[in-house]
Scaffold this motif. Structure first.
Motif, PDB file in Angstrom:
ATOM      1  N   SER A  22      -4.831  33.406   0.539  1.00 30.09           N
ATOM      2  CA  SER A  22      -3.723  32.943  -0.288  1.00 30.09           C
ATOM      3  C   SER A  22      -4.150  31.762  -1.142  1.00 30.09           C
ATOM      4  CB  SER A  22      -2.525  32.548   0.595  1.00 30.09           C
ATOM      5  OG  SER A  22      -2.929  31.628   1.606  1.00 30.09           O
ATOM      6  N   HIS A  23      -3.355  31.492  -2.177  1.00 28.20           N
ATOM      7  CA  HIS A  23      -3.632  30.407  -3.121  1.00 28.20           C
ATOM      8  C   HIS A  23      -2.287  29.789  -3.474  1.00 28.20           C
ATOM      9  CE1 HIS A  23      -6.244  28.272  -5.838  1.00 28.20           C
ATOM     10  NE2 HIS A  23      -5.590  28.651  -6.911  1.00 28.20           N
ATOM     11  N   TRP A  24      -2.126  28.463  -3.251  1.00 28.30           N
ATOM     12  CA  TRP A  24      -0.807  27.833  -3.280  1.00 28.30           C
ATOM     13  C   TRP A  24      -0.706  26.713  -4.303  1.00 28.30           C
ATOM     14  CZ3 TRP A  24       2.672  30.425  -0.482  1.00 28.30           C
ATOM     15  CH2 TRP A  24       2.201  31.239   0.550  1.00 28.30           C
ATOM     16  N   ASN A  25       0.422  26.702  -5.006  1.00 31.03           N
ATOM     17  CA  ASN A  25       0.806  25.598  -5.890  1.00 31.03           C
ATOM     18  C   ASN A  25       1.682  24.662  -5.055  1.00 31.03           C
ATOM     19  OD1 ASN A  25       2.796  25.284  -8.947  1.00 31.03           O
ATOM     20  ND2 ASN A  25       1.198  23.976  -8.126  1.00 31.03           N
ATOM     21  N   ILE A  26       1.244  23.406  -4.875  1.00 35.98           N
ATOM     22  CA  ILE A  26       1.883  22.521  -3.909  1.00 35.98           C
ATOM     23  C   ILE A  26       2.069  21.119  -4.473  1.00 35.98           C
ATOM     24  CG2 ILE A  26       1.102  23.717  -1.822  1.00 35.98           C
ATOM     25  CD1 ILE A  26      -1.316  21.872  -1.742  1.00 35.98           C
ATOM     26  N   LYS A  27       3.062  20.415  -3.929  1.00 35.41           N
ATOM     27  CA  LYS A  27       3.240  18.992  -4.171  1.00 35.41           C
ATOM     28  C   LYS A  27       2.909  18.280  -2.865  1.00 35.41           C
ATOM     29  CE  LYS A  27       6.476  15.492  -5.872  1.00 35.41           C
ATOM     30  NZ  LYS A  27       7.855  15.226  -6.367  1.00 35.41           N
ATOM     31  N   VAL A  28       2.013  17.307  -2.931  1.00 35.53           N
ATOM     32  CA  VAL A  28       1.434  16.702  -1.727  1.00 35.53           C
ATOM     33  C   VAL A  28       1.779  15.226  -1.665  1.00 35.53           C
ATOM     34  CG1 VAL A  28      -0.714  16.308  -0.456  1.00 35.53           C
ATOM     35  CG2 VAL A  28      -0.487  18.323  -1.920  1.00 35.53           C
ATOM     36  N   THR A  29       2.069  14.736  -0.472  1.00 39.57           N
ATOM     37  CA  THR A  29       2.253  13.302  -0.232  1.00 39.57           C
ATOM     38  C   THR A  29       1.382  12.887   0.948  1.00 39.57           C
ATOM     39  OG1 THR A  29       4.540  13.385  -1.023  1.00 39.57           O
ATOM     40  CG2 THR A  29       3.903  11.473   0.290  1.00 39.57           C
ATOM     41  N   VAL A  30       0.543  11.873   0.734  1.00 45.47           N
ATOM     42  CA  VAL A  30      -0.303  11.353   1.811  1.00 45.47           C
ATOM     43  C   VAL A  30       0.582  10.556   2.761  1.00 45.47           C
ATOM     44  CG1 VAL A  30      -2.331   9.939   2.354  1.00 45.47           C
ATOM     45  CG2 VAL A  30      -2.233  11.209   0.191  1.00 45.47           C
ATOM     46  N   PRO A  31       0.480  10.773   4.069  1.00 48.55           N
ATOM     47  CA  PRO A  31       1.390  10.109   5.006  1.00 48.55           C
ATOM     48  C   PRO A  31       1.136   8.605   5.132  1.00 48.55           C
ATOM     49  CG  PRO A  31      -0.299  11.302   6.197  1.00 48.55           C
ATOM     50  CD  PRO A  31      -0.462  11.684   4.750  1.00 48.55           C
ATOM     51  N   ALA A  32       2.180   7.871   5.499  1.00 44.28           N
ATOM     52  CA  ALA A  32       2.045   6.434   5.765  1.00 44.28           C
ATOM     53  C   ALA A  32       1.076   6.230   6.925  1.00 44.28           C
ATOM     54  CB  ALA A  32       3.411   5.844   6.097  1.00 44.28           C
ATOM     55  N   GLY A  33       0.256   5.212   6.803  1.00 42.85           N
ATOM     56  CA  GLY A  33      -0.682   4.906   7.873  1.00 42.85           C
ATOM     57  C   GLY A  33      -1.987   5.670   7.808  1.00 42.85           C
ATOM     58  N   ALA A  90     -14.523  34.031  -4.901  1.00 45.21           N
ATOM     59  CA  ALA A  90     -15.208  32.737  -4.965  1.00 45.21           C
ATOM     60  C   ALA A  90     -14.262  31.607  -4.576  1.00 45.21           C
ATOM     61  CB  ALA A  90     -15.769  32.509  -6.365  1.00 45.21           C
ATOM     62  N   ALA A  91     -13.031  31.629  -5.110  1.00 46.67           N
ATOM     63  CA  ALA A  91     -12.069  30.561  -4.823  1.00 46.67           C
ATOM     64  C   ALA A  91     -11.745  30.493  -3.338  1.00 46.67           C
ATOM     65  CB  ALA A  91     -10.791  30.774  -5.636  1.00 46.67           C
ATOM     66  N   TYR A  92     -11.624  31.657  -2.692  1.00 46.57           N
ATOM     67  CA  TYR A  92     -11.274  31.683  -1.271  1.00 46.57           C
ATOM     68  C   TYR A  92     -12.408  31.122  -0.413  1.00 46.57           C
ATOM     69  CZ  TYR A  92      -9.659  33.331   3.272  1.00 46.57           C
ATOM     70  OH  TYR A  92      -9.255  33.388   4.581  1.00 46.57           O
ATOM     71  N   VAL A  93     -13.649  31.512  -0.725  1.00 52.41           N
ATOM     72  CA  VAL A  93     -14.794  31.015   0.040  1.00 52.41           C
ATOM     73  C   VAL A  93     -14.968  29.518  -0.179  1.00 52.41           C
ATOM     74  CG1 VAL A  93     -17.302  31.140   0.309  1.00 52.41           C
ATOM     75  CG2 VAL A  93     -15.959  33.239   0.074  1.00 52.41           C
ATOM     76  N   TRP A  94     -14.855  29.063  -1.426  1.00 55.83           N
ATOM     77  CA  TRP A  94     -15.001  27.632  -1.716  1.00 55.83           C
ATOM     78  C   TRP A  94     -13.941  26.821  -0.972  1.00 55.83           C
ATOM     79  CZ3 TRP A  94     -15.557  28.813  -7.619  1.00 55.83           C
ATOM     80  CH2 TRP A  94     -16.882  29.202  -7.885  1.00 55.83           C
ATOM     81  N   SER A  95     -12.708  27.334  -0.927  1.00 52.27           N
ATOM     82  CA  SER A  95     -11.643  26.626  -0.226  1.00 52.27           C
ATOM     83  C   SER A  95     -11.964  26.517   1.266  1.00 52.27           C
ATOM     84  CB  SER A  95     -10.309  27.353  -0.433  1.00 52.27           C
ATOM     85  OG  SER A  95      -9.290  26.781   0.347  1.00 52.27           O
ATOM     86  N   GLY A  96     -12.421  27.617   1.855  1.00 52.70           N
ATOM     87  CA  GLY A  96     -12.766  27.595   3.273  1.00 52.70           C
ATOM     88  C   GLY A  96     -13.902  26.629   3.570  1.00 52.70           C
ATOM     89  N   ALA A  97     -14.891  26.557   2.655  1.00 53.73           N
ATOM     90  CA  ALA A  97     -16.018  25.655   2.853  1.00 53.73           C
ATOM     91  C   ALA A  97     -15.584  24.199   2.723  1.00 53.73           C
ATOM     92  CB  ALA A  97     -17.117  25.980   1.851  1.00 53.73           C
ATOM     93  N   ARG A  98     -14.674  23.911   1.782  1.00 53.21           N
ATOM     94  CA  ARG A  98     -14.174  22.531   1.656  1.00 53.21           C
ATOM     95  C   ARG A  98     -13.415  22.119   2.913  1.00 53.21           C
ATOM     96  NH1 ARG A  98     -12.768  24.307  -3.708  1.00 53.21           N
ATOM     97  NH2 ARG A  98     -10.596  24.508  -3.051  1.00 53.21           N
ATOM     98  N   ALA A  99     -12.639  23.044   3.467  1.00 53.37           N
ATOM     99  CA  ALA A  99     -11.907  22.736   4.694  1.00 53.37           C
ATOM    100  C   ALA A  99     -12.871  22.482   5.850  1.00 53.37           C
ATOM    101  CB  ALA A  99     -10.946  23.883   5.034  1.00 53.37           C
TER     102      ALA A  99
END
Length: 712
Positions: free
Chosen positions: A442-453, A614-623
């Motif tokens: 899957s490939h997701w369009n997301i809005k992200v917030t880094v948690p406090a702390g 390519a996008a799926y493999v690159w994402s898995g490698a970054r994770a």
């Protein structure tokens, strides 16, 4: 040594002294000329700022500078949005650091806006890394990027959106019905003038090492040669000091005038035309001037396949032989083509199934969807983390590299036509369905917030303009909108430190398939065979050749995978001076006779275009750079990755490896994806301020580890 020889050597030494003196004068003159040209370039860049439509990226490409350098010369070209600039107290100063976060903020459950929270797994008790002691508060302020945020495309509504859930009519990846033809190939050490052809070596006179002189010398010795690999000497860098950029020097060398040779125009299957201008691995394609249709001979760099690292020309040729033999054990019709990318794609095409659902081939996505994936699917993570997030003086610099990393992420890939998931549709899913969707292709369009702390590295890529393209925000409370693969999104929501808040804005959900699995298994087997041979062979040259061949298998996979991304084509060519250039052409360099240019030609109708893979493999490698699981069967027996190191110890991310300030207890089993200790530079070490400085320190660390051993 007798007196006569001694006297002759003294005379020769005097001649050498005179030559060195003349060379030093030439270098001084060249440096003076370079300074003059550099100043002239700066004046021209500053003058371009007077044009209303001038853009920093275009000026940067034309001038050979970075966008940051262009902006420093001509501040009016700064593409940073006005609102972002206004928020800075000073254009050169970093943003003010936020107040230090609490050392032990309680972890909240991960939340997805307008959706039930996904379950965060409990801490894994068998994790090998002991719980770190509380780290001192670190100001997690990243330097303000040279340019501002970059807006990514989204999935349109209505009829226009239907093209993002479609494939290209009549275009699919099919198994080839022909046998690839091998090319007559030789290997040339251009520094020593030694040619390896078949089982013998020949010393050649290469003259001034222009393309024409090299081709004349090689073909006189080995008639019918179609491909020449340069293993040492890099003749395309001769006279580079006369040019403002290395690319200009390479372009000038490729287009050196010759009465006997001309640039190949190409014809027939797989006959590429024109030169490929690259700073270190160019490709020159030439045809006889008297009979340009009689055939093409290429001059290429051995560095496309592996770094020869001082290996002689015979060893390089032997590495190629071992590579071919290893691949032939898994492909009866394996042929080594000009580049690892071409070879990887050709070998993959011969694994397309002849039975089952995809026997007719894998469909190619619509051009709109390929464009979306091109714009939103980043490649490997490259990030240098600067103080104050890490110390100014590093106690050590320890490098870990994931072994044959991408091969670990080929077992599953997206296939077929994707299904669009809206924010409302995702919110309507059960918690189990949400988790399954994120764990699927899957490939997701997301809005992200880094948690406090939060006091560790960033987890998700954020788009920016400029050379970097992607950054990884980690400041508590930072919010950004981006695209990411399901593996990365799931990790952000379920990591063992603290869940991030992720709002699903939309996404694409593919069917899980195995289009790359067989290809990956065969390449892994070839790599393992060569790696074992490099360890056990009794002959030192054969061991080195086997090691280089194993690196070539890595290149076949790495660049073959990149070939699936099928970026918009960048076409280069030459035009006689004074003639009109093609529309949209960007000038790379010119001399008195020809202009070398490049231009984007959009997406081709390529049956092997699969950016979703390519996008799926690159994402898995970054994770996996953040969190990789060690498994025994289906049981997870341990973890490795940046998130399992102490906060403030990660210095660098480099595609498939990371550098830290201390050793980690991560086991190495020799399996693909495992973290291998690659370098250890004993501190204190001054923190590198650029990637170039880091690479120099990395080299020192590898040399120290090789000298002292892994148990130092």
């Amino acid at each position: 040594m007798d007196r006569k020889t001694y006297t002759a050597e003294l005379a020769g030494l005097r001649e050498l002294r005179a030559e060195i003196t003349a060379a030093e004068k030439a270098v001084a003159a060249a440096r003076k000329e370079l300074d003059k040209l550099t100043a002239q370039r700066s004046r021209r860049v500053a003058g371009l700022a007077g044009y209303e439509g001038a853009q920093a990226p275009a000026v940067a490409k034309a001038s050979g500078l970075s966008v940051g350098d262009v902006v420093r010369i001509a501040p009016l070209l700064d593409p940073t949005p006005a609102a972002v600039r206004a928020a800075k107290p000073d254009d050169q100063a970093p943003a003010a650091a936020p107040a230090p976060a609490p050392a032990a903020a309680p972890a909240a459950e991960p939340t997805v806006a307008v959706a039930p929270p996904l379950t965060r797994p409990a801490a894994v008790p068998e994790q090998p890394t002991p719980a770190p002691a509380p780290a001192p508060a670190i100001a997690l302020t990243a330097p303000v990027p040279e340019t501002g945020p970059r807006e990514l495309p989204t999935l349109p509504e209505g009829p226009a959106g239907a093209r993002f859930e479609a494939v290209t009519t009549g275009l699919s990846s099919k198994r080839p019905n022909f046998t690839q033809q091998a090319r007559s190939t030789v290997f040339l050490d251009a520094a020593a003038g030694v040619l390896a052809v078949r089982d013998q070596t020949v010393r050649l006179d290469l003259g001034t090492r222009t393309p024409g002189e090299i081709l004349d010398a090689v073909l006189a010795t080995a008639p019918g040669t179609e491909r020449v690999y340069i293993t040492a000497g890099a003749p395309w860098h001769d006279g580079a000091e006369r040019y403002s950029t290395l690319k200009d020097a390479v372009a000038a060398w490729l287009n050196t005038p010759s009465d006997r040779w001309t640039t190949a125009t190409g014809s027939g299957r797989d006959k590429l035309a024109g030169h490929f201008v690259h700073q270190r691995q160019p490709v020159g394609r030439y045809a006889p001037a008297a009979a340009p249709d009689s055939g093409t001979t290429e001059i290429r760099s051995m560095g496309e396949w592996f770094d020869p690292d001082g290996a002689d020309v015979v060893t390089c040729r032997q590495a190629f032989t071992l590579l071919w033999q290893a691949l032939r054990r898994h492909w009866d019709d394996a042929v080594l083509m000009g580049s690892p990318s071409q070879t990887g794609r050709d070998l993959w095409s011969r694994t397309i199934p002849t039975t089952g659902k995809w026997a007719g081939g894998y469909p190619v996505l619509s051009e709109e969807l390929r464009g979306l994936l091109h714009a939103t699917g980043g490649q490997g993570r490259t990030e240098l983390i600067l103080p104050p997030r890490v110390p100014e003086q590093l106690p050590a610099l320890v490098e870990y590299d994931r072994t044959f990393a991408y091969a670990k992420h080929l077992w599953k890939s997206p296939v077929g036509t994707p299904r669009r998931i809206t924010a409302a549709a995702f919110a309507a899913m059960t918690e189990q369905e949400q988790t399954k969707a994120l764990m699927s292709c899957s490939h997701w369009n997301i809005k992200v917030t880094v948690p406090a702390g939060w006091n560790h590295v960033g987890l998700l890529p954020a788009p920016v303009t400029g050379d970097r393209a992607w950054i990884y925000p980690c400041e508590p409370g930072a919010t950004f909108t981006t695209w990411a693969g399901g593996a990365e999104v799931h990790l952000a929501l379920s990591n063992h430190i603290a869940p991030w808040r992720v709002e699903i804005l939309g996404g694409l959900l593919f069917e899980d398939g195995k289009p790359l699995d067989e290809w990956g298994k065969r390449l892994k087997s070839a790599w393992a065979d060569l790696t074992n041979l490099s360890r056990i062979h009794a002959d030192e040259r054969q061991r080195q050749a086997a090691y280089l061949a194993s690196r070539a298998v890595r290149s076949v996979l790495l660049f073959g995978l990149g070939g699936f991304a099928q970026r918009p084509r960048l076409v280069s060519g030459t035009t006689p001076t004074g003639e009109a250039l093609p529309p949209g052409a960007e000038i790379l360099g010119q001399d008195g006779q020809v202009v070398t240019w490049q231009r984007q030609a959009g997406f081709s109708r390529d049956p092997y275009a699969h950016p979703e893979w390519a996008a799926y493999v690159w994402s898995g490698a970054r994770a996996a750079l953040l969190d990789m699981k060690y498994r025994q069967g289906k049981e997870v027996i341990g973890h490795a990755g940046a998130l399992h190191a102490k906060p403030g110890t990660v210095v660098y991310f480099g595609t498939d490896g990371i550098a830290l300030t201390e050793r980690q207890p991560w086991p190495y089993r020799g399996e693909v994806g495992d973290y291998l200790l690659k370098g250890h530079l004993t501190g204190p070490v001054e923190h590198p301020t650029s990637q170039e400085q880091y690479l120099k320190l990395r080299g020192l660390g590898r040399a120290e580890l090789a000298e002292k051993g892994a148990d130092q």
